[in-house]
Design a protein around this motif. Structure first.
Motif, PDB file in Angstrom:
ATOM      1  N   LYS A 142      35.084  39.468  27.608  1.00 47.56           N
ATOM      2  CA  LYS A 142      33.874  38.949  28.253  1.00 47.56           C
ATOM      3  C   LYS A 142      32.722  39.189  27.285  1.00 47.56           C
ATOM      4  O   LYS A 142      32.507  40.320  26.826  1.00 47.56           O
ATOM      5  CB  LYS A 142      33.613  39.643  29.584  1.00 47.56           C
ATOM      6  CG  LYS A 142      32.433  39.049  30.357  1.00 47.56           C
ATOM      7  CD  LYS A 142      32.217  39.723  31.699  1.00 47.56           C
ATOM      8  CE  LYS A 142      33.302  39.356  32.684  1.00 47.56           C
ATOM      9  NZ  LYS A 142      32.992  39.880  34.052  1.00 47.56           N
TER      10      LYS A 142
ATOM     11  N   VAL B 106      33.902  33.878  28.291  1.00 50.36           N
ATOM     12  CA  VAL B 106      35.220  34.513  28.262  1.00 50.36           C
ATOM     13  C   VAL B 106      36.052  33.868  27.165  1.00 50.36           C
ATOM     14  O   VAL B 106      36.090  32.644  27.031  1.00 50.36           O
ATOM     15  CB  VAL B 106      35.937  34.374  29.622  1.00 50.36           C
ATOM     16  CG1 VAL B 106      37.338  34.996  29.543  1.00 50.36           C
ATOM     17  CG2 VAL B 106      35.128  35.050  30.724  1.00 50.36           C
TER      18      VAL B 106
ATOM     19  N   TRP C  59      48.310  33.617  29.487  1.00 55.07           N
ATOM     20  CA  TRP C  59      46.960  33.497  30.044  1.00 55.07           C
ATOM     21  C   TRP C  59      46.043  32.860  29.003  1.00 55.07           C
ATOM     22  O   TRP C  59      46.102  33.204  27.824  1.00 55.07           O
ATOM     23  CB  TRP C  59      46.434  34.869  30.440  1.00 55.07           C
ATOM     24  CG  TRP C  59      45.143  34.842  31.210  1.00 55.07           C
ATOM     25  CD1 TRP C  59      44.986  34.793  32.552  1.00 55.07           C
ATOM     26  CD2 TRP C  59      43.820  34.885  30.656  1.00 55.07           C
ATOM     27  NE1 TRP C  59      43.646  34.797  32.889  1.00 55.07           N
ATOM     28  CE2 TRP C  59      42.906  34.846  31.730  1.00 55.07           C
ATOM     29  CE3 TRP C  59      43.306  34.946  29.349  1.00 55.07           C
ATOM     30  CZ2 TRP C  59      41.524  34.873  31.562  1.00 55.07           C
ATOM     31  CZ3 TRP C  59      41.937  34.964  29.172  1.00 55.07           C
ATOM     32  CH2 TRP C  59      41.061  34.928  30.263  1.00 55.07           C
TER      33      TRP C  59
ATOM     34  N   ALA D  55      40.997  28.899  33.617  1.00 59.80           N
ATOM     35  CA  ALA D  55      39.742  28.966  34.374  1.00 59.80           C
ATOM     36  C   ALA D  55      39.734  27.941  35.501  1.00 59.80           C
ATOM     37  O   ALA D  55      40.201  26.818  35.335  1.00 59.80           O
ATOM     38  CB  ALA D  55      38.558  28.730  33.450  1.00 59.80           C
TER      39      ALA D  55
ATOM     40  N   GLY E 247      29.074  32.680  33.949  1.00 60.75           N
ATOM     41  CA  GLY E 247      30.327  33.281  34.370  1.00 60.75           C
ATOM     42  C   GLY E 247      31.452  32.270  34.411  1.00 60.75           C
ATOM     43  O   GLY E 247      31.224  31.061  34.446  1.00 60.75           O
TER      44      GLY E 247
ATOM     45  N   ASP F 280      35.289  31.807  36.436  1.00 64.73           N
ATOM     46  CA  ASP F 280      36.125  32.321  37.520  1.00 64.73           C
ATOM     47  C   ASP F 280      37.600  31.999  37.274  1.00 64.73           C
ATOM     48  O   ASP F 280      37.933  30.898  36.816  1.00 64.73           O
ATOM     49  CB  ASP F 280      35.696  31.717  38.856  1.00 64.73           C
ATOM     50  CG  ASP F 280      34.278  32.111  39.235  1.00 64.73           C
ATOM     51  OD1 ASP F 280      33.835  33.207  38.823  1.00 64.73           O
ATOM     52  OD2 ASP F 280      33.607  31.331  39.938  1.00 64.73           O
ATOM     53  N   TYR F 281      38.451  32.957  37.616  1.00 65.22           N
ATOM     54  CA  TYR F 281      39.894  32.824  37.481  1.00 65.22           C
ATOM     55  C   TYR F 281      40.555  33.229  38.799  1.00 65.22           C
ATOM     56  O   TYR F 281      40.017  34.041  39.558  1.00 65.22           O
ATOM     57  CB  TYR F 281      40.412  33.719  36.352  1.00 65.22           C
ATOM     58  CG  TYR F 281      39.853  33.355  34.990  1.00 65.22           C
ATOM     59  CD1 TYR F 281      40.493  32.430  34.180  1.00 65.22           C
ATOM     60  CD2 TYR F 281      38.670  33.929  34.529  1.00 65.22           C
ATOM     61  CE1 TYR F 281      39.974  32.078  32.940  1.00 65.22           C
ATOM     62  CE2 TYR F 281      38.141  33.585  33.300  1.00 65.22           C
ATOM     63  CZ  TYR F 281      38.792  32.656  32.506  1.00 65.22           C
ATOM     64  OH  TYR F 281      38.268  32.309  31.286  1.00 65.22           O
ATOM     65  N   ASP F 282      41.725  32.680  39.064  1.00 69.36           N
ATOM     66  CA  ASP F 282      42.448  33.085  40.261  1.00 69.36           C
ATOM     67  C   ASP F 282      42.748  34.580  40.250  1.00 69.36           C
ATOM     68  O   ASP F 282      42.617  35.254  41.263  1.00 69.36           O
ATOM     69  CB  ASP F 282      43.758  32.286  40.395  1.00 69.36           C
ATOM     70  CG  ASP F 282      43.509  30.838  40.765  1.00 69.36           C
ATOM     71  OD1 ASP F 282      42.516  30.562  41.468  1.00 69.36           O
ATOM     72  OD2 ASP F 282      44.301  29.965  40.336  1.00 69.36           O
ATOM     73  N   ASP F 283      43.153  35.076  39.115  1.00 69.61           N
ATOM     74  CA  ASP F 283      43.347  36.513  38.923  1.00 69.61           C
ATOM     75  C   ASP F 283      42.400  36.963  37.824  1.00 69.61           C
ATOM     76  O   ASP F 283      42.712  36.861  36.640  1.00 69.61           O
ATOM     77  CB  ASP F 283      44.801  36.827  38.547  1.00 69.61           C
ATOM     78  CG  ASP F 283      45.766  36.507  39.673  1.00 69.61           C
ATOM     79  OD1 ASP F 283      45.482  36.908  40.808  1.00 69.61           O
ATOM     80  OD2 ASP F 283      46.800  35.860  39.397  1.00 69.61           O
ATOM     81  N   ASP F 284      41.229  37.446  38.241  1.00 68.13           N
ATOM     82  CA  ASP F 284      40.202  37.845  37.278  1.00 68.13           C
ATOM     83  C   ASP F 284      40.685  39.051  36.484  1.00 68.13           C
ATOM     84  O   ASP F 284      40.920  40.121  37.047  1.00 68.13           O
ATOM     85  CB  ASP F 284      38.911  38.178  38.014  1.00 68.13           C
ATOM     86  CG  ASP F 284      37.741  38.428  37.074  1.00 68.13           C
ATOM     87  OD1 ASP F 284      37.968  38.618  35.864  1.00 68.13           O
ATOM     88  OD2 ASP F 284      36.598  38.420  37.552  1.00 68.13           O
TER      89      ASP F 284
ATOM     90  N   THR G 265      38.590  42.356  36.895  1.00 64.36           N
ATOM     91  CA  THR G 265      38.443  43.030  38.182  1.00 64.36           C
ATOM     92  C   THR G 265      39.350  44.245  38.220  1.00 64.36           C
ATOM     93  O   THR G 265      40.575  44.099  38.105  1.00 64.36           O
ATOM     94  CB  THR G 265      38.808  42.095  39.348  1.00 64.36           C
ATOM     95  OG1 THR G 265      37.940  40.956  39.300  1.00 64.36           O
ATOM     96  CG2 THR G 265      38.650  42.803  40.675  1.00 64.36           C
TER      97      THR G 265
END
Length: 258
Positions: A7, A61, A100, A106, A246, A248-252, A255
């Motif tokens: 990031k 990202v 990934w 994304a 930002g 966004d991803y299904d599985d960030d 996090t």
């Protein structure tokens, strides 16, 4: 090879955009050079979005492949050391699966645009906002912005050098809000979509600013969209107020799991 998600925060002013270019200073080039200091070889990283010259990022990202088994903390610290004094920082790093991809995984990109409305010159935010001297009618801008939300042919708001296969995109959000500051009002644009056309956000903002200034009506924006022709677009605003806010991803990957 272990893959890592990065990031990235950067100030876009010194750079000719994100994408690596021969004989030009770019964000991608700066990070790849830093990676080569850690593992001497050619590095190629992929990013969620290719920002233009002068555009900033709060949370770009990208991903990189390393030969060594780096801890995320050690990799980010080492990159930040070698990125100095460029205005680029790795603010988070996380290991990800080998398949990934920062771009293709994304599901949404989020952009922020800032307009500062005041007569006195910007000082602390010089180069980080688009300054206009007249007040803007934010309510009218929001009404016009609502016409652009949804699935449309955005040819009008697409650069003539855009390489996307189709001008049809789905715009998830385009919110225009006034934010009061101690010495002026900022107008913020929250723009969200899975993907964008080249210059699409800056074309939106430049056109909507004309509505706020009273030069265009709300219906003029609807007619511009329906025209599906680049000449129908309003002026393209300058890049310095634009931020990739930002991805966004299904599985960030950033996090934390507890």
């Amino acid at each position: 090879m272990p893959r890592y998600a990065l990031k990235i925060e950067y100030h876009g002013a010194p750079f000719a955009g994100w994408q690596r270019q021969k004989d030009q200073t770019t964000v991608q080039g700066a990070i790849e050079d830093a990676l080569a200091r850690l593992e001497p070889r050619a590095h190629t990283i992929a990013a969620a979005g290719r920002t233009d010259a002068g555009v900033h990022a709060l949370a770009q990202v990208a991903h990189c492949d390393m030969q060594g088994d780096w801890t995320p903390f050690r990799l980010s610290e080492a990159l930040n050391y070698h990125l100095k004094p460029a205005p680029v920082a790795i603010v988070a790093c996380a290991p990800v699966a080998g398949d990934w991809h920062a771009r293709f995984s994304a599901r949404q990109r989020r952009y922020l645009f800032r307009i500062l409305t005041r007569r006195a010159p910007a000082t602390l935010d010089a180069g980080r906002v688009w300054q206009v001297k007249q007040p803007l009618d934010v309510a009218a801008m929001q009404k016009a912005a609502a016409l652009l939300v949804g699935k449309h042919d955005f040819t009008t708001f697409r650069s003539t050098i855009c390489q996307a296969d189709s001008p049809v995109k789905t715009l998830d959000r385009l919110d225009v809000t006034a934010v009061e500051t101690p010495h002026g009002t900022e107008v913020h644009f929250d723009v969200r979509a899975r993907s964008f056309l080249h210059n699409q956000v800056r074309s939106f903002v430049g056109t909507l600013e004309r509505v706020g200034a009273g030069s265009w009506s709300v219906s003029d924006v609807g007619r511009a969209l329906a025209a599906r022709a680049r000449p129908a677009c309003g002026p393209v605003c300058p890049p310095e107020g634009l931020y990739l806010a930002g991805v966004d991803y299904d599985d960030d990957p950033f996090t934390p799991s507890f």
